[in-house]
Scaffold this motif. Structure first.
Motif, PDB file in Angstrom:
ATOM      1  N   SER A  59      35.646  68.848  57.183  1.00 42.31           N
ATOM      2  CA  SER A  59      34.912  69.718  58.107  1.00 42.31           C
ATOM      3  C   SER A  59      35.844  70.776  58.670  1.00 42.31           C
ATOM      4  CB  SER A  59      34.311  68.896  59.251  1.00 42.31           C
ATOM      5  OG  SER A  59      33.375  67.963  58.768  1.00 42.31           O
ATOM      6  N   VAL A  60      35.314  71.956  58.791  1.00 43.49           N
ATOM      7  CA  VAL A  60      36.035  73.061  59.419  1.00 43.49           C
ATOM      8  C   VAL A  60      35.395  73.313  60.775  1.00 43.49           C
ATOM      9  CG1 VAL A  60      36.719  75.469  59.239  1.00 43.49           C
ATOM     10  CG2 VAL A  60      36.632  74.048  57.194  1.00 43.49           C
ATOM     11  N   VAL A  61      36.155  73.100  61.828  1.00 38.79           N
ATOM     12  CA  VAL A  61      35.664  73.278  63.195  1.00 38.79           C
ATOM     13  C   VAL A  61      36.529  74.323  63.885  1.00 38.79           C
ATOM     14  CG1 VAL A  61      34.806  70.914  63.294  1.00 38.79           C
ATOM     15  CG2 VAL A  61      37.119  71.414  64.079  1.00 38.79           C
ATOM     16  N   GLY A  62      36.056  74.739  65.051  1.00 41.20           N
ATOM     17  CA  GLY A  62      36.821  75.714  65.830  1.00 41.20           C
ATOM     18  C   GLY A  62      35.908  76.527  66.715  1.00 41.20           C
ATOM     19  N   LEU A  63      36.495  77.423  67.415  1.00 41.10           N
ATOM     20  CA  LEU A  63      35.722  78.289  68.287  1.00 41.10           C
ATOM     21  C   LEU A  63      34.846  79.221  67.458  1.00 41.10           C
ATOM     22  CD1 LEU A  63      38.472  79.189  70.914  1.00 41.10           C
ATOM     23  CD2 LEU A  63      36.764  77.366  71.029  1.00 41.10           C
ATOM     24  N   TYR A  64      33.753  79.605  68.048  1.00 41.16           N
ATOM     25  CA  TYR A  64      32.857  80.477  67.313  1.00 41.16           C
ATOM     26  C   TYR A  64      33.509  81.836  67.096  1.00 41.16           C
ATOM     27  CZ  TYR A  64      31.439  83.575  71.159  1.00 41.16           C
ATOM     28  OH  TYR A  64      31.420  84.524  72.148  1.00 41.16           O
ATOM     29  N   ARG A  65      33.106  82.467  66.012  1.00 38.83           N
ATOM     30  CA  ARG A  65      33.578  83.781  65.618  1.00 38.83           C
ATOM     31  C   ARG A  65      35.078  83.800  65.378  1.00 38.83           C
ATOM     32  NH1 ARG A  65      30.632  85.034  63.004  1.00 38.83           N
ATOM     33  NH2 ARG A  65      31.501  87.112  62.884  1.00 38.83           N
ATOM     34  N   THR A  66      35.626  82.719  64.832  1.00 40.58           N
ATOM     35  CA  THR A  66      37.052  82.710  64.478  1.00 40.58           C
ATOM     36  C   THR A  66      37.253  82.684  62.966  1.00 40.58           C
ATOM     37  OG1 THR A  66      37.067  80.297  64.719  1.00 40.58           O
ATOM     38  CG2 THR A  66      37.771  81.613  66.628  1.00 40.58           C
ATOM     39  N   GLY A  67      36.167  82.821  62.192  1.00 42.68           N
ATOM     40  CA  GLY A  67      36.313  82.934  60.746  1.00 42.68           C
ATOM     41  C   GLY A  67      36.304  81.606  60.005  1.00 42.68           C
ATOM     42  N   LYS A  68      35.567  80.623  60.527  1.00 39.24           N
ATOM     43  CA  LYS A  68      35.517  79.328  59.828  1.00 39.24           C
ATOM     44  C   LYS A  68      34.820  79.452  58.481  1.00 39.24           C
ATOM     45  CE  LYS A  68      33.226  77.207  62.963  1.00 39.24           C
ATOM     46  NZ  LYS A  68      32.971  78.469  63.694  1.00 39.24           N
ATOM     47  N   SER A  69      33.681  80.131  58.459  1.00 41.69           N
ATOM     48  CA  SER A  69      32.929  80.256  57.207  1.00 41.69           C
ATOM     49  C   SER A  69      33.685  81.080  56.183  1.00 41.69           C
ATOM     50  CB  SER A  69      31.557  80.879  57.481  1.00 41.69           C
ATOM     51  OG  SER A  69      30.806  80.065  58.357  1.00 41.69           O
ATOM     52  N   SER A  70      34.360  82.133  56.641  1.00 47.01           N
ATOM     53  CA  SER A  70      35.145  82.931  55.694  1.00 47.01           C
ATOM     54  C   SER A  70      36.313  82.121  55.147  1.00 47.01           C
ATOM     55  CB  SER A  70      35.652  84.195  56.382  1.00 47.01           C
ATOM     56  OG  SER A  70      36.508  83.858  57.472  1.00 47.01           O
ATOM     57  N   LEU A  71      36.876  81.220  55.979  1.00 46.11           N
ATOM     58  CA  LEU A  71      37.943  80.359  55.484  1.00 46.11           C
ATOM     59  C   LEU A  71      37.425  79.444  54.369  1.00 46.11           C
ATOM     60  CD1 LEU A  71      40.802  79.207  55.647  1.00 46.11           C
ATOM     61  CD2 LEU A  71      39.988  77.668  57.450  1.00 46.11           C
ATOM     62  N   LEU A  72      36.221  78.926  54.534  1.00 49.62           N
ATOM     63  CA  LEU A  72      35.636  78.092  53.489  1.00 49.62           C
ATOM     64  C   LEU A  72      35.405  78.890  52.223  1.00 49.62           C
ATOM     65  CD1 LEU A  72      33.109  76.024  55.616  1.00 49.62           C
ATOM     66  CD2 LEU A  72      35.064  75.136  54.374  1.00 49.62           C
ATOM     67  N   ASN A  73      34.987  80.134  52.376  1.00 48.11           N
ATOM     68  CA  ASN A  73      34.817  80.984  51.196  1.00 48.11           C
ATOM     69  C   ASN A  73      36.142  81.208  50.486  1.00 48.11           C
ATOM     70  OD1 ASN A  73      32.082  81.218  51.670  1.00 48.11           O
ATOM     71  ND2 ASN A  73      32.306  83.100  52.879  1.00 48.11           N
ATOM     72  N   PHE A  74      37.195  81.404  51.260  1.00 46.58           N
ATOM     73  CA  PHE A  74      38.520  81.569  50.652  1.00 46.58           C
ATOM     74  C   PHE A  74      38.965  80.288  49.945  1.00 46.58           C
ATOM     75  CE2 PHE A  74      39.359  84.973  53.993  1.00 46.58           C
ATOM     76  CZ  PHE A  74      39.201  86.000  53.097  1.00 46.58           C
ATOM     77  N   LEU A  75      38.664  79.149  50.532  1.00 46.19           N
ATOM     78  CA  LEU A  75      39.056  77.885  49.913  1.00 46.19           C
ATOM     79  C   LEU A  75      38.356  77.662  48.583  1.00 46.19           C
ATOM     80  CD1 LEU A  75      39.166  75.488  53.005  1.00 46.19           C
ATOM     81  CD2 LEU A  75      41.092  76.459  51.738  1.00 46.19           C
ATOM     82  N   HIS A  76      37.225  78.302  48.389  1.00 46.76           N
ATOM     83  CA  HIS A  76      36.494  78.175  47.133  1.00 46.76           C
ATOM     84  C   HIS A  76      36.664  79.406  46.260  1.00 46.76           C
ATOM     85  CE1 HIS A  76      34.596  74.628  48.771  1.00 46.76           C
ATOM     86  NE2 HIS A  76      34.091  74.384  47.585  1.00 46.76           N
ATOM     87  N   LEU A 117      31.965  62.169  60.715  1.00 47.48           N
ATOM     88  CA  LEU A 117      31.500  62.249  59.338  1.00 47.48           C
ATOM     89  C   LEU A 117      32.548  62.822  58.390  1.00 47.48           C
ATOM     90  CD1 LEU A 117      27.841  63.516  59.881  1.00 47.48           C
ATOM     91  CD2 LEU A 117      28.616  61.197  59.386  1.00 47.48           C
ATOM     92  N   SER A 118      33.766  63.049  58.866  1.00 45.22           N
ATOM     93  CA  SER A 118      34.768  63.721  58.046  1.00 45.22           C
ATOM     94  C   SER A 118      35.919  62.781  57.737  1.00 45.22           C
ATOM     95  CB  SER A 118      35.305  64.967  58.763  1.00 45.22           C
ATOM     96  OG  SER A 118      34.245  65.878  59.023  1.00 45.22           O
ATOM     97  N   ALA A 119      36.498  63.026  56.552  1.00 46.04           N
ATOM     98  CA  ALA A 119      37.762  62.393  56.202  1.00 46.04           C
ATOM     99  C   ALA A 119      38.918  63.349  56.459  1.00 46.04           C
ATOM    100  CB  ALA A 119      37.761  61.966  54.736  1.00 46.04           C
ATOM    101  N   GLY A 120      38.603  64.619  56.545  1.00 47.05           N
ATOM    102  CA  GLY A 120      39.594  65.641  56.882  1.00 47.05           C
ATOM    103  C   GLY A 120      38.968  66.630  57.847  1.00 47.05           C
ATOM    104  N   LEU A 121      39.684  66.937  58.920  1.00 44.45           N
ATOM    105  CA  LEU A 121      39.171  67.844  59.948  1.00 44.45           C
ATOM    106  C   LEU A 121      40.105  69.041  60.032  1.00 44.45           C
ATOM    107  CD1 LEU A 121      36.903  68.056  62.122  1.00 44.45           C
ATOM    108  CD2 LEU A 121      38.578  67.160  63.758  1.00 44.45           C
ATOM    109  N   VAL A 122      39.558  70.210  59.732  1.00 47.79           N
ATOM    110  CA  VAL A 122      40.330  71.452  59.775  1.00 47.79           C
ATOM    111  C   VAL A 122      39.918  72.215  61.030  1.00 47.79           C
ATOM    112  CG1 VAL A 122      40.856  73.614  58.602  1.00 47.79           C
ATOM    113  CG2 VAL A 122      40.504  71.532  57.265  1.00 47.79           C
ATOM    114  N   TYR A 123      40.867  72.370  61.924  1.00 52.06           N
ATOM    115  CA  TYR A 123      40.609  73.138  63.152  1.00 52.06           C
ATOM    116  C   TYR A 123      41.118  74.546  62.932  1.00 52.06           C
ATOM    117  CZ  TYR A 123      40.780  74.742  67.967  1.00 52.06           C
ATOM    118  OH  TYR A 123      40.616  75.468  69.119  1.00 52.06           O
ATOM    119  N   ASN A 124      40.199  75.496  62.982  1.00 52.79           N
ATOM    120  CA  ASN A 124      40.504  76.894  62.711  1.00 52.79           C
ATOM    121  C   ASN A 124      40.633  77.637  64.042  1.00 52.79           C
ATOM    122  OD1 ASN A 124      40.400  79.259  60.622  1.00 52.79           O
ATOM    123  ND2 ASN A 124      38.981  79.849  62.243  1.00 52.79           N
ATOM    124  N   SER A 125      41.762  78.296  64.211  1.00 52.91           N
ATOM    125  CA  SER A 125      41.977  79.080  65.435  1.00 52.91           C
ATOM    126  C   SER A 125      42.755  80.338  65.089  1.00 52.91           C
ATOM    127  CB  SER A 125      42.720  78.261  66.492  1.00 52.91           C
ATOM    128  OG  SER A 125      44.049  78.004  66.076  1.00 52.91           O
TER     129      SER A 125
END
Length: 694
Positions: free
Chosen positions: A105-122, A188-196
């Motif tokens: 799971s990628v968590v963090g403050l809103y508008r910090t680019g979590k979804s774009s980070l997931l796109n980069f990871l893929h 629900l996660s085995a890995g937690l990515v905190y994006n800041s």
């Protein structure tokens, strides 16, 4: 260095555990470049990696082909944000994952680019919508779509599923809602990515205050209900936090747009992980803000004992391009960003770093993961606190029961053996079916209920195997009995009734030997009969021999007795006839003997008479010759005399005829005078002939 970075990018998502582990183990994070030894290793292992990559891709494509390659909601939020619900489509897809699952799971403050980070990871694929506005782009918890298959060092496959969570601290939500979302994502996660964004400073620590509230929204074990705030309660909370930390995911703090140099106070280079640990050290001070930040540090360290940090520079320098970063190609991004992204991928997806979601040491597969998620969501919707142990116990019971049913179904499906079957084949098939059932059970069953359910499964499988064995035994009895009946009529019964003169003339010993050979032939044909098999094969043969061998012997004795009686009667008739013939022959022989004696006597007399006759014949022959000579002479004289007498006789006859004629005439005249005037005429005188009669 640029070529080495390209190799790093190529190997970052590679499923070969050894390659990544050895390739990245010697990375020099401070210098920011790869060692020459790693470059040599990458070159030597490039061939092996290229061979294993297609197999991993093919396996992943087969397992996750039903997943859409786009974002898919997992936990949906009601319009008033008061309740959560699992998306049925995502649930159905997750249940199809048969291997252990590793949600990140990628968590963090809103508008910090979590979804774009997931796109980069893929690889830059735009799976999530990103935008430059201040509104939240993601609500609830979302799945990127198609999971990634990672092969671990032991050869097992783990499905890595990326989850994007709704940003924390938005204008549209409160702290309780944010904490509930974060708690669900964490559980629900085995890995937690905190994006800041930026570096780890006091402000960044203060923004993690929702982590400090996690203990109020998640518990490992249910509370005993005692509200006394004593030392025992504190110890219990401390133990619960410790046990909760054992099931918490691995924590990765990703620092976006990081522009600082990683050095310590003395200017020595440090790693990002060391930077994180230094930042989590308690700060001095007794102000409320300092104490709160230290509490956040303590909770973060207690709940996430497995933690790491990675840094990413700004993807591009241009602000306009940054607003549409999800549309950019990887080559358009800064080399430093790509290098940091490769390091992040290695930290998340390398086989040595990937760990499936586990509870109490049991790895979760798709169905168990869905069941656990449903328990947590129901607990949150009910206004309670998700209790890991209680939810796990329920999931364990549910999954073990479902695993038992699936194992029984797998056992029934594996019973494809055509009955009847030999004991070895049946035992192998039963063992294979039981192994398949246990494998299906072990693949899904988990938790404390596993052993008890496995014992129950063993009892069910044993009963099913006994029933299956009984079916095989009955089928074997039927098939073997039919084969023996057919062979008995064709082989043994045919030997009891031999045809032809040879069979009728065969002795009892020969017939018995023929019957014995027929039974031997029956056993040979029975052994070669492909239909006669199974556990009842020998038993049916023994039964047939026990029942039909005496019957066949009795039938043979009866037929031999009948044939003996018939032969005895025939011989008796022949004997009577022979006796009659003998008596007749004896009488004939006596008569013949007498006749023979008489014949012999007659023969002797005849021989004597013959001798006398021969002597007489010789004398008579001599006399005959003399007589013949005399007669010849006399004949000549007689012939002469005869001729003279014949002439004389004819003369006398003529005279007699004349005299008779006169007498006749006189008689007629006496009788008829009218005929007196008849002129008497002398009859013509016949001249004598010269024949012998004359």
């Amino acid at each position: 260095e640029r070529r080495d970075k390209q190799r790093t990018s190529a190997l970052s998502l590679h499923p070969c555990a050894a390659a990544r582990r050895e390739f990245f183990s010697e990375r020099n994070y401070a210098a920011g470049k790869l060692c020459q030894t790693q470059s040599i290793f990458a070159a030597t292992h490039r061939t092996r990696c290229a061979r294993s990559l297609p197999r991993a891709i093919a396996a992943a494509a087969a397992m996750f082909e039903d997943f859409p390659d786009e974002a898919l909601p997992l936990i949906e939020v009601s319009d008033d944000r008061s309740g959560f619900a699992l998306n049925s489509e995502a649930v159905d897809l997750l249940k199809r994952i048969e291997c252990p699952i590793c949600p990140v799971s990628v968590v963090g403050l809103y508008r910090t680019g979590k979804s774009s980070l997931l796109n980069f990871l893929h690889g830059g694929r735009c799976g999530f919508r990103v935008g430059p506005s201040v509104s939240r782009c993601t609500r609830g918890v979302w799945i990127y779509g198609r999971p990634t298959a990672v092969t671990l060092g032991d050869g097992s496959t783990v499905a890595v599923v990326l989850l994007d969570t709704e940003g924390v601290g938005g204008l549209e939500a409160d702290s309780k809602y944010d904490t509930r979302i974060f708690a669900l994502a964490t559980l629900l996660s085995a890995g937690l990515v905190y994006n800041s964004l930026g570096s780890i400073d006091e402000h960044a620590i203060a923004q993690l205050s929702f982590v400090a509230q996690l203990s109020r929204h998640v518990r490992f074990a249910p509370s005993d209900g005692d509200d006394d705030a004593g030392e025992a309660a504190g110890d219990e909370a401390e133990e619960d936090a410790r046990r909760l930390g054992e099931v918490m995911p691995a924590f990765t703090w990703v620092l976006r747009d990081f522009a600082l140099e990683l050095v310590d106070e003395r200017g020595d280079a440090i790693t990002a992980d060391e930077y994180l640990e230094r930042s989590l050290r308690p700060q001095r001070g007794y102000e409320a803000a300092v104490l709160e930040r230290n509490r956040v540090r303590h909770v973060l360290g207690a709940f996430f004992p497995r933690r790491k940090c990675r840094t990413l520079v700004r993807p591009v320098h241009d602000e306009d391009a940054l607003q549409r970063a999800d549309l950019l190609k990887m080559d358009d991004l800064r080399p430093e960003f790509r290098s940091g992204l490769d390091e992040l991928k290695d930290a998340l997806f390398a086989p040595e770093h990937v760990r499936p979601k586990e509870v109490r040491g049991a790895a979760l597969r798709g169905p168990a993961y869905v069941a656990l998620a449903r328990q947590f969501v129901d607990a949150v919707n009910g206004g309670g606190v998700p209790v890991v142990s209680s939810a796990w116990d329920h999931v364990s019971q549910t999954e073990c029961a479902a695993a038992g049913d699936e194992a029984v179904a797998r056992y029934e499906g594996a019973r494809s053996l055509q009955l009847p079957a030999d004991e070895a084949d049946f035992s192998a098939a039963a063992a294979a079916a039981e192994a398949a059932a246990y494998a299906a059970f072990d693949a899904r069953a988990l938790g404390d209920a596993r052993d008890g359910r496995r014992h129950e499964l063993g009892l069910k499988l044993a009963a099913a195997t006994r029933a299956w064995r009984a079916d095989n035994d009955r089928a074997s009895e039927k098939a073997c009995g039919a084969a023996l009946d057919r062979l008995y009529m064709d082989v043994v019964f045919g030997a009891l009734a031999p045809s032809g003169d040879a069979g009728a003339a065969a002795s009892a010993t020969d017939v018995a030997a023929t019957l014995e050979n027929a039974w031997a032939e029956l056993r040979e044909k029975y052994a070669a009969d492909s239909q006669a098999k199974g556990p009842a094969r020998d038993r049916q043969l023994a039964r047939c021999l026990a029942e039909k061998w005496p019957a066949a012997a009795h039938e043979l004795a009866r037929r031999l007795e009948q044939r003996g009686d018939a032969e005895l009667q025939e011989e008796h008739a022949k004997l009577v006839e022979a006796r009659a013939s003998l008596a007749e022959l004896e009488g004939s022989a006596a008569a013949r003997a007498r006749m023979l004696e008489d014949a012999q006597s007659a023969l002797v007399s005849t021989q004597l008479e013959k001798a006398r006759h021969e002597a007489r014949c010789k004398a008579a022959q001599k006399n005959l010759e003399e007589v013949q000579k005399t007669r010849a002479r006399e004949k000549e004289r007689a012939d002469s005399e005869t001729s003279r007498l014949e002439v004389e006789l004819q003369r006398v006859k003529n005279q007699l005829a004349v005299a008779q004629s006169k007498v006749d005439t006189a008689d007629r005249a006496a009788e008829d005078p009218a005929r007196v005037d008849v002129k008497l005429q002398d009859p013509p005188v016949k001249q004598p002939c010269n024949c012998v009669v004359s």
